[in-house]
Scaffold this motif. Structure first.
Motif, PDB file in Angstrom:
ATOM      1  N   GLY A  11       0.620  -1.481  -0.253  1.00  0.00           N
ATOM      2  CA  GLY A  11      -0.054  -0.182   0.100  1.00  0.00           C
ATOM      3  C   GLY A  11       0.813   1.393  -0.025  1.00  0.00           C
ATOM      4  N   THR A  12       0.006   2.849   0.402  1.00  0.00           N
ATOM      5  CA  THR A  12       1.016   4.165   0.157  1.00  0.00           C
ATOM      6  C   THR A  12       0.197   3.948   1.639  1.00  0.00           C
ATOM      7  OG1 THR A  12       0.207   3.399  -2.229  1.00  0.00           O
ATOM      8  CG2 THR A  12       0.400   6.006  -1.628  1.00  0.00           C
ATOM      9  N   GLY A  13       1.701   5.287   1.647  1.00  0.00           N
ATOM     10  CA  GLY A  13       0.615   6.278   2.857  1.00  0.00           C
ATOM     11  C   GLY A  13       2.945   5.700   3.822  1.00  0.00           C
ATOM     12  N   SER A  14       1.823   6.815   4.864  1.00  0.00           N
ATOM     13  CA  SER A  14       3.286   7.132   6.039  1.00  0.00           C
ATOM     14  C   SER A  14       3.114   4.906   6.880  1.00  0.00           C
ATOM     15  CB  SER A  14       3.197   7.797   7.089  1.00  0.00           C
ATOM     16  OG  SER A  14       1.655   8.388   7.575  1.00  0.00           O
ATOM     17  N   THR A  15       1.749   4.749   7.316  1.00  0.00           N
ATOM     18  CA  THR A  15       1.928   4.097   7.535  1.00  0.00           C
ATOM     19  C   THR A  15       2.605   2.458   6.956  1.00  0.00           C
ATOM     20  OG1 THR A  15       0.110   4.593   9.282  1.00  0.00           O
ATOM     21  CG2 THR A  15       0.844   2.453   9.514  1.00  0.00           C
ATOM     22  N   THR A  16       1.932   2.404   5.994  1.00  0.00           N
ATOM     23  CA  THR A  16       2.413   1.542   4.993  1.00  0.00           C
ATOM     24  C   THR A  16       4.164   1.725   5.071  1.00  0.00           C
ATOM     25  OG1 THR A  16       0.428   1.413   3.757  1.00  0.00           O
ATOM     26  CG2 THR A  16       1.867   0.205   3.061  1.00  0.00           C
TER      27      THR A  16
ATOM     28  N   VAL B 236      -1.539  -5.080   2.193  1.00  0.00           N
ATOM     29  CA  VAL B 236      -1.200  -4.398   3.600  1.00  0.00           C
ATOM     30  C   VAL B 236      -1.443  -2.723   3.135  1.00  0.00           C
ATOM     31  CG1 VAL B 236       0.202  -4.100   5.570  1.00  0.00           C
ATOM     32  CG2 VAL B 236       0.357  -6.497   4.460  1.00  0.00           C
ATOM     33  N   ASP B 237      -2.065  -1.869   3.961  1.00  0.00           N
ATOM     34  CA  ASP B 237      -2.140  -0.627   3.829  1.00  0.00           C
ATOM     35  C   ASP B 237      -2.753  -0.071   4.588  1.00  0.00           C
ATOM     36  OD1 ASP B 237      -1.755   1.913   2.036  1.00  0.00           O
ATOM     37  OD2 ASP B 237      -3.299   0.727   0.369  1.00  0.00           O
ATOM     38  N   GLY B 238      -2.569   1.632   4.734  1.00  0.00           N
ATOM     39  CA  GLY B 238      -3.465   2.244   5.172  1.00  0.00           C
ATOM     40  C   GLY B 238      -5.056   2.291   5.359  1.00  0.00           C
ATOM     41  N   ALA B 239      -5.479   3.492   6.054  1.00  0.00           N
ATOM     42  CA  ALA B 239      -6.394   3.851   5.829  1.00  0.00           C
ATOM     43  C   ALA B 239      -6.847   5.002   5.734  1.00  0.00           C
ATOM     44  CB  ALA B 239      -7.526   3.159   5.888  1.00  0.00           C
ATOM     45  N   ASP B 240      -7.819   6.292   5.616  1.00  0.00           N
ATOM     46  CA  ASP B 240      -8.546   7.449   6.255  1.00  0.00           C
ATOM     47  C   ASP B 240      -9.417   7.515   7.656  1.00  0.00           C
ATOM     48  OD1 ASP B 240      -6.275   8.775   4.593  1.00  0.00           O
ATOM     49  OD2 ASP B 240      -7.410   8.042   3.173  1.00  0.00           O
ATOM     50  N   GLU B 241     -10.095   6.252   7.020  1.00  0.00           N
ATOM     51  CA  GLU B 241     -11.340   6.018   7.908  1.00  0.00           C
ATOM     52  C   GLU B 241     -11.794   4.094   8.066  1.00  0.00           C
ATOM     53  OE1 GLU B 241     -14.070  10.349   8.703  1.00  0.00           O
ATOM     54  OE2 GLU B 241     -14.730   8.056   7.825  1.00  0.00           O
TER      55      GLU B 241
ATOM     56  N   ILE C 102     -12.601   4.917   4.285  1.00  0.00           N
ATOM     57  CA  ILE C 102     -12.071   5.304   3.669  1.00  0.00           C
ATOM     58  C   ILE C 102     -10.658   5.453   3.526  1.00  0.00           C
ATOM     59  CG2 ILE C 102     -12.127   8.232   2.723  1.00  0.00           C
ATOM     60  CD1 ILE C 102     -14.922   8.339   4.189  1.00  0.00           C
ATOM     61  N   LYS C 103     -10.419   5.682   1.505  1.00  0.00           N
ATOM     62  CA  LYS C 103      -8.887   5.802   1.420  1.00  0.00           C
ATOM     63  C   LYS C 103      -8.250   6.887   0.962  1.00  0.00           C
ATOM     64  CE  LYS C 103      -6.550   2.078   0.721  1.00  0.00           C
ATOM     65  NZ  LYS C 103      -5.031   2.311   1.433  1.00  0.00           N
ATOM     66  N   GLY C 104      -7.801   7.623   0.747  1.00  0.00           N
ATOM     67  CA  GLY C 104      -7.156   7.873  -1.117  1.00  0.00           C
ATOM     68  C   GLY C 104      -5.730   9.131  -0.806  1.00  0.00           C
ATOM     69  N   ARG C 105      -6.805   9.719   0.943  1.00  0.00           N
ATOM     70  CA  ARG C 105      -5.064  10.386   1.259  1.00  0.00           C
ATOM     71  C   ARG C 105      -3.996  10.979  -0.093  1.00  0.00           C
ATOM     72  NH1 ARG C 105      -1.405  11.882   2.569  1.00  0.00           N
ATOM     73  NH2 ARG C 105      -0.820   9.338   3.560  1.00  0.00           N
ATOM     74  N   GLY C 106      -3.031  10.063   0.038  1.00  0.00           N
ATOM     75  CA  GLY C 106      -2.556   9.638  -0.910  1.00  0.00           C
ATOM     76  C   GLY C 106      -2.274   9.506  -2.219  1.00  0.00           C
ATOM     77  N   ALA C 107      -4.271   9.729  -2.840  1.00  0.00           N
ATOM     78  CA  ALA C 107      -4.433   9.990  -4.200  1.00  0.00           C
ATOM     79  C   ALA C 107      -3.897   8.689  -5.048  1.00  0.00           C
ATOM     80  CB  ALA C 107      -4.025  10.965  -4.823  1.00  0.00           C
TER      81      ALA C 107
ATOM     82  N   MET D 224      -5.170   1.946  -7.925  1.00  0.00           N
ATOM     83  CA  MET D 224      -3.820   1.080  -7.517  1.00  0.00           C
ATOM     84  C   MET D 224      -4.219   0.400  -6.602  1.00  0.00           C
ATOM     85  SD  MET D 224      -2.507  -0.512 -10.744  1.00  0.00           S
ATOM     86  CE  MET D 224      -1.842  -1.676 -11.321  1.00  0.00           C
ATOM     87  N   GLU D 225      -4.384   1.408  -5.068  1.00  0.00           N
ATOM     88  CA  GLU D 225      -4.633   0.159  -4.270  1.00  0.00           C
ATOM     89  C   GLU D 225      -5.943  -0.835  -4.194  1.00  0.00           C
ATOM     90  OE1 GLU D 225      -3.460   3.897  -1.127  1.00  0.00           O
ATOM     91  OE2 GLU D 225      -5.185   3.934  -1.305  1.00  0.00           O
ATOM     92  N   LYS D 226      -7.045  -0.110  -4.546  1.00  0.00           N
ATOM     93  CA  LYS D 226      -8.360  -1.115  -4.923  1.00  0.00           C
ATOM     94  C   LYS D 226      -7.941  -1.788  -5.857  1.00  0.00           C
ATOM     95  CE  LYS D 226     -11.911   1.218  -4.249  1.00  0.00           C
ATOM     96  NZ  LYS D 226     -13.543   1.703  -5.123  1.00  0.00           N
TER      97      LYS D 226
ATOM     98  N   SER E 184      -6.601   6.883  16.168  1.00  0.00           N
ATOM     99  CA  SER E 184      -7.873   8.413  15.731  1.00  0.00           C
ATOM    100  C   SER E 184      -8.309   8.106  14.400  1.00  0.00           C
ATOM    101  CB  SER E 184      -6.846   9.186  15.695  1.00  0.00           C
ATOM    102  OG  SER E 184      -5.943   9.173  14.575  1.00  0.00           O
ATOM    103  N   LYS E 185      -8.506   6.834  14.079  1.00  0.00           N
ATOM    104  CA  LYS E 185      -9.468   6.343  12.197  1.00  0.00           C
ATOM    105  C   LYS E 185     -10.568   5.933  12.626  1.00  0.00           C
ATOM    106  CE  LYS E 185      -4.963   7.797  10.053  1.00  0.00           C
ATOM    107  NZ  LYS E 185      -3.942   6.987   8.942  1.00  0.00           N
ATOM    108  N   LEU E 186     -11.125   5.770  13.775  1.00  0.00           N
ATOM    109  CA  LEU E 186     -11.466   4.259  13.910  1.00  0.00           C
ATOM    110  C   LEU E 186     -12.883   5.313  13.747  1.00  0.00           C
ATOM    111  CD1 LEU E 186     -10.633   1.655  16.757  1.00  0.00           C
ATOM    112  CD2 LEU E 186     -11.086   1.437  13.846  1.00  0.00           C
TER     113      LEU E 186
HETATM  114  O1  5RP Z   1      -5.231   5.229   1.084  1.00  0.00           O
HETATM  115  C1  5RP Z   1      -3.699   6.171   1.152  1.00  0.00           C
HETATM  116  C2  5RP Z   1      -3.117   6.616   0.306  1.00  0.00           C
HETATM  117  O2  5RP Z   1      -4.219   7.120  -0.769  1.00  0.00           O
HETATM  118  C3  5RP Z   1      -3.394   6.219   2.674  1.00  0.00           C
HETATM  119  O3  5RP Z   1      -3.241   4.533   3.097  1.00  0.00           O
HETATM  120  C4  5RP Z   1      -3.950   6.330   4.234  1.00  0.00           C
HETATM  121  O4  5RP Z   1      -4.116   7.890   3.723  1.00  0.00           O
HETATM  122  C5  5RP Z   1      -3.331   6.000   5.382  1.00  0.00           C
HETATM  123  O5  5RP Z   1      -2.205   6.878   5.065  1.00  0.00           O
HETATM  124  P1  5RP Z   1      -1.281   7.251   6.709  1.00  0.00           P
HETATM  125  O6  5RP Z   1      -1.097   5.912   6.878  1.00  0.00           O
HETATM  126  O7  5RP Z   1      -0.353   7.856   5.741  1.00  0.00           O
HETATM  127  O8  5RP Z   1      -2.100   7.676   7.510  1.00  0.00           O
END
Ligand code: 5RP
Length: 226
Positions: A25-30, A81-86, A94-99, A103-105, A121-123
Motif C-alpha cells: 500500500g501507500t502512505g506513512s504507516t505502510t 497491506v495498506d493504511g486507511a483514512d477512516e 475511506i482511503k485515498g489521502r495519498g491519491a 491502484m490500491e483498490k 484516531s482513524k476509527l
Molecule cells: O489511502 C492512502 C493513500 O492513497 C493511505 O493508505 C491513507 O491515506 C493512510 O495514510 P497514512 O498511513 O499516511 O495515514
C-alpha cells in the motif's frame, strides 16, 4: 503517533510467509511496513515479491530490497497491506489521502487477505465523519462530476498540488475530487453509485474488502476481523 504506526507495521509482519506475493500500500504507516518487510526478507532469506500500489511504494520497495513485480506478472496476490483514512465498525474504509486509491483498490480487491494498518484516531462510527471521499476523475470531466455530486449532498473540491502549481495529478494522470458528504448511509451502495458517474475512474470508499484491521492504541495493537 509514529510509535503506534510502527507497532501496527511490525504486527503485520506476522502475516508474511515465504513464497508470498504481497500488495504494498501507500502512505506513512505502510512505509514502515515496507521497510520492515525488506529487513525480514534479508534476514530470513525469504522469496517474497511485492506489488506496489503507487510510485511511492514502488520506489520505497526497491530501496528496501524487495523484489517488485506488476499485477500482470502474477496469478495470485496472497496478502495486501495498506493504511486507511477512516474505518467504520463494519471495517468499511475511506482511503485515498495519498491519491493512490485506484491502484490500491485494484490490488487489495484481489488479495487473499487484505490487512489494514491504522492508529485509533482513524476509527469512526460512520464513514465520512471526518474525511472527504477522494474520487479519481478524468481531468476533462472534473467540473461536471463535481456538480453532479451535489445530487448526493456532497460538496466536492478539486485537490490542489503542494510544491506544484495547479491540481494534483495522480499516478494515472487524472485529477482528484475530495467530496464531503452530509451523510453516507450505506457505504457499499455509495461506492457502487459513485462509480456509475461517467468520468469517475474510482472512488475511495472500500466497502466489504478489508479482512483484518490492526489498530495501534496506547494499550497495544488490537486486531479487528470481519
Ligand atoms: O489511502 C492512502 C493513500 O492513497 C493511505 O493508505 C491513507 O491515506 C493512510 O495514510 P497514512 O498511513 O499516511 O495515514
Amino acid at each position: 503517533m509514529e510509535e503506534l504506526k510502527k507497532a501496527v507495521a511490525k504486527e503485520a509482519l506476522s502475516f508474511v510467509d515465504d513464497d508470498m506475493v504481497i500488495g504494498l500500500g501507500t502512505g506513512s504507516t505502510t512505509a514502515y511496513f515496507i521497510k520492515l518487510l525488506g529487513e525480514l526478507i534479508r534476514e530470513e532469506e525469504l522469496e517474497v515479491y511485492g506489488i506496489p500500489t503507487s510510485h511511492q511504494s514502488r520506489l520505497l520497495a526497491i530501496e528496501s530490497g524487495i523484489p517488485v513485480i506488476s499485477l500482470d506478472e502474477t496469478d495470485a496476490i496472497d496478502i495486501a497491506v495498506d493504511g486507511a483514512d477512516e474505518v467504520d465498525p463494519n471495517l468499511n474504509l475511506i482511503k485515498g489521502r495519498g491519491a493512490a486509491l485506484t491502484m490500491e483498490k485494484i490490488i487489495e480487491y484481489r488479495a487473499g487477505t487484505f490487512i489494514v494498518l491504522v492508529d485509533e484516531s482513524k476509527l469512526v462510527e460512520r464513514l465520512g465523519e471526518k474525511m472527504p471521499v477522494p474520487i479519481e476523475v478524468i481531468p476533462a470531466a472534473w467540473r461536471a462530476i463535481a456538480e453532479e455530486l451535489e445530487v448526493f449532498n456532497a460538496k466536492a473540491e478539486l485537490r490542489m498540488g503542494v510544491k506544484k502549481d495547479g491540481p494534483v495529478i495522480t499516478d494515472n494522470g487524472n485529477f482528484i475530487l475530495d467530496a464531503k458528504f452530509e451523510r453516507i448511509e450505506d457505504p457499499l451502495d455509495m461506492e457502487i453509485e459513485l462509480n456509475t458517474i461517467p468520468g469517475v475512474v474510482e472512488n475511495g470508499i472500500f466497502a466489504d474488502i478489508a479482512d483484518v484491521v490492526l489498530v495501534g492504541t496506547r494499550d497495544g495493537v488490537k486486531k479487528l476481523e470481519r
